[in-house]
Design a protein around this motif. Sequence first.
Motif, PDB file in Angstrom:
ATOM      1  N   PHE A 348       0.922  -1.162  -0.088  1.00  0.00           N
ATOM      2  CA  PHE A 348       0.017   0.062   0.144  1.00  0.00           C
ATOM      3  C   PHE A 348       0.875   1.078  -0.039  1.00  0.00           C
ATOM      4  N   ALA A 349       1.836   1.220   0.927  1.00  0.00           N
ATOM      5  CA  ALA A 349       2.739   2.620   0.842  1.00  0.00           C
ATOM      6  C   ALA A 349       3.317   2.840  -0.432  1.00  0.00           C
ATOM      7  N   LEU A 350       3.780   1.702  -1.015  1.00  0.00           N
ATOM      8  CA  LEU A 350       4.505   1.902  -2.539  1.00  0.00           C
ATOM      9  C   LEU A 350       3.403   2.438  -3.403  1.00  0.00           C
ATOM     10  N   LEU A 351       2.398   1.671  -3.588  1.00  0.00           N
ATOM     11  CA  LEU A 351       1.390   2.168  -4.400  1.00  0.00           C
ATOM     12  C   LEU A 351       0.645   3.896  -4.343  1.00  0.00           C
ATOM     13  N   ALA A 352       0.888   4.180  -2.946  1.00  0.00           N
ATOM     14  CA  ALA A 352       0.579   5.285  -2.577  1.00  0.00           C
ATOM     15  C   ALA A 352       1.276   6.529  -2.593  1.00  0.00           C
ATOM     16  N   GLY A 353       2.739   5.934  -2.898  1.00  0.00           N
ATOM     17  CA  GLY A 353       3.812   6.886  -2.927  1.00  0.00           C
ATOM     18  C   GLY A 353       4.134   7.575  -1.814  1.00  0.00           C
ATOM     19  N   ILE A 354       4.316   6.652  -0.716  1.00  0.00           N
ATOM     20  CA  ILE A 354       4.673   7.473   0.581  1.00  0.00           C
ATOM     21  C   ILE A 354       6.159   7.645   0.445  1.00  0.00           C
ATOM     22  N   HIS A 355       6.583   8.833   1.288  1.00  0.00           N
ATOM     23  CA  HIS A 355       7.957   8.821   1.376  1.00  0.00           C
ATOM     24  C   HIS A 355       8.746   7.844   2.186  1.00  0.00           C
ATOM     25  N   PRO A 356       9.742   7.197   1.451  1.00  0.00           N
ATOM     26  CA  PRO A 356      10.426   6.115   2.256  1.00  0.00           C
ATOM     27  C   PRO A 356      10.855   6.633   3.440  1.00  0.00           C
TER      28      PRO A 356
END
Length: 479
Positions: A348-356
């Motif tokens: 989900f974090a990757l699909l949503a483009g969350i800052h690493p």
Amino acid sequence: MMEVKQESEYVKHHIQKIVGFFASMREFAGQLQSKGHHVYYLKINDKDNKQTFDKNLGAIIKEFSVQEFEYQLPDEYRLDRQLRKYCDALRIDYQIYDTEHFYTHRDELKEVFKARAQYRMEHFYRVMRRKHDILMNGDKPEGGEWNYDELNRQSYDDKIKVPALPDVKNDVSGVLHDIQDAQLPNFGFIDAERFTWPVNRTQSRKLLRHFITHCLPHFGTYQDAMDSRHDILFHSRLSFALNTKQLSPQEVIEAAINEWKKRKEEIGLPQVEGFIRQILGWREYMRGVYWAHMPEYGSLNFFSHTTKLPEFFWTSETRMNCMHHAIKQSLYTAYAHHIQRLMITGNFALLAGIHPDEVDAWYLGIYIDAVQWVEITNTRGMSQYADGGIVGSKPYVSSAQYINKMSNYCEDCYYNKSVKTGDRACPFNSLYWHFYERNRELLQKNPRIGMMYRVLDKLKDREKILEQAELYLKNIEDL
Ligand SMILES: Cc1cc2nc3c(=O)[nH]c(=O)nc-3n(C[C@H](O)[C@H](O)[C@H](O)COP(=O)(O)OP(=O)(O)OC[C@H]3O[C@@H](n4cnc5c(N)ncnc54)[C@H](O)[C@@H]3O)c2cc1C
Ligand code: SF4
């Protein structure tokens, strides 16, 4: 030994993680003392505690007129730099010793791969199997294959009863009291009278025995499965004991192999090979990547992601059932197994483009086993592909199709797993295609991904799907 704010405050930790580390340290100090060793122990709320390693060491060296300082190489880059700097300024002699709790030394991965730009785990793992003569038949892998992953991809089907947790219970109320007294920032839940993580070697060995007796026969088969009724399934929960060095990887692998040799009818080769690959392969490999790429690794952001981590990562209050389960379980137990970390929250974090940076801070805080060398390589590398392909050959992303195949989460979800657009369309479905679309330039040339773009370009409702994803991203806090 010292419990210091320096270590407890650089990220906000789950309360079970702080308690687990301090309780294990106190137990170890007690054991050393009972054997006649002198231990100088600073508790987190001791008045003499200056709360950083440098300041405490300075005070101890002075008070005891210490003539020589010796230390074991730490596992984290941050501490490594701090101790080296500290020693550079020391006026007494010092000695550094390597740790014996890994199969490899820090730079071994670099040596295995020499000048290659990409390190593939599978190659490294085979080198390790040969070097340490583990599951080998002469120069050939036991059973003829190096890897039995193909057989290890079943969802949980209720055919095998999931064993109860081993009987490990600690009353850690005293440790909790000291942490509260010192006002350390923390989050998550704890039952301090029944703390189920091992805090000494006896308990860690009990966990290991429980795993090889009850879970190893099914480990590989259900390794990727997720089920809302069973947080752990057949996983070992050994990462905390391993990372705190209560158990060595050597003894864990030896125990698994000995058990397999005794019960070959019951424990298939794919089960034991699957387990050994995690420890001899992934665990050592991640450590090697860490030492080969720190400190740059800590700021890699291949996709230039900028979105803030949604609040529901801290509360589990989301209508996405898979996310709700994985996060709630993590808040209550400080544990989620690999596929929950990779294919639910990480996906989900990757699909949503969350800052690493935000993703890293969350993983580093929430899991009891989270130490940077293994957390950051798994999070920034394997899960977020923020390293642009050092660890993985392509990003691990999926739509609801995979989640539904490997779990029962979708059954009780507010969202509809089968649709991509409309009111209750599963967010994973549109975000999945949006991820590929917005990263076209970065990913299209990857030979393992090219085909996805041919599918994307032929999608019937392509524009509508991308619009749906935009809507979800705009209202990410309300998912
Ligand atoms: C985003 C993300 C963050 C992670 N953060 C951490 C972390 O902070 N600390 C940590 O120890 N592991 C981390 N992992 C790896 C893995 O998820 C955990 O080691 C595992 O879930 C621990 O549970 P277990 O002991 O029941 O593992 P099992 O499934 O029983 O596996 C046995 C052992 O193999 C080792 N192992 C398995 N997978 C990996 C892996 N990918 N990398 C390194 N070792 C592995 C662990 O020591 C583990 O105890 C992370 C994975 C992801 C995707
Ligand atoms: S429908 Fe979508 S959001 Fe709901 S559980 Fe399945 S994958 Fe997760």
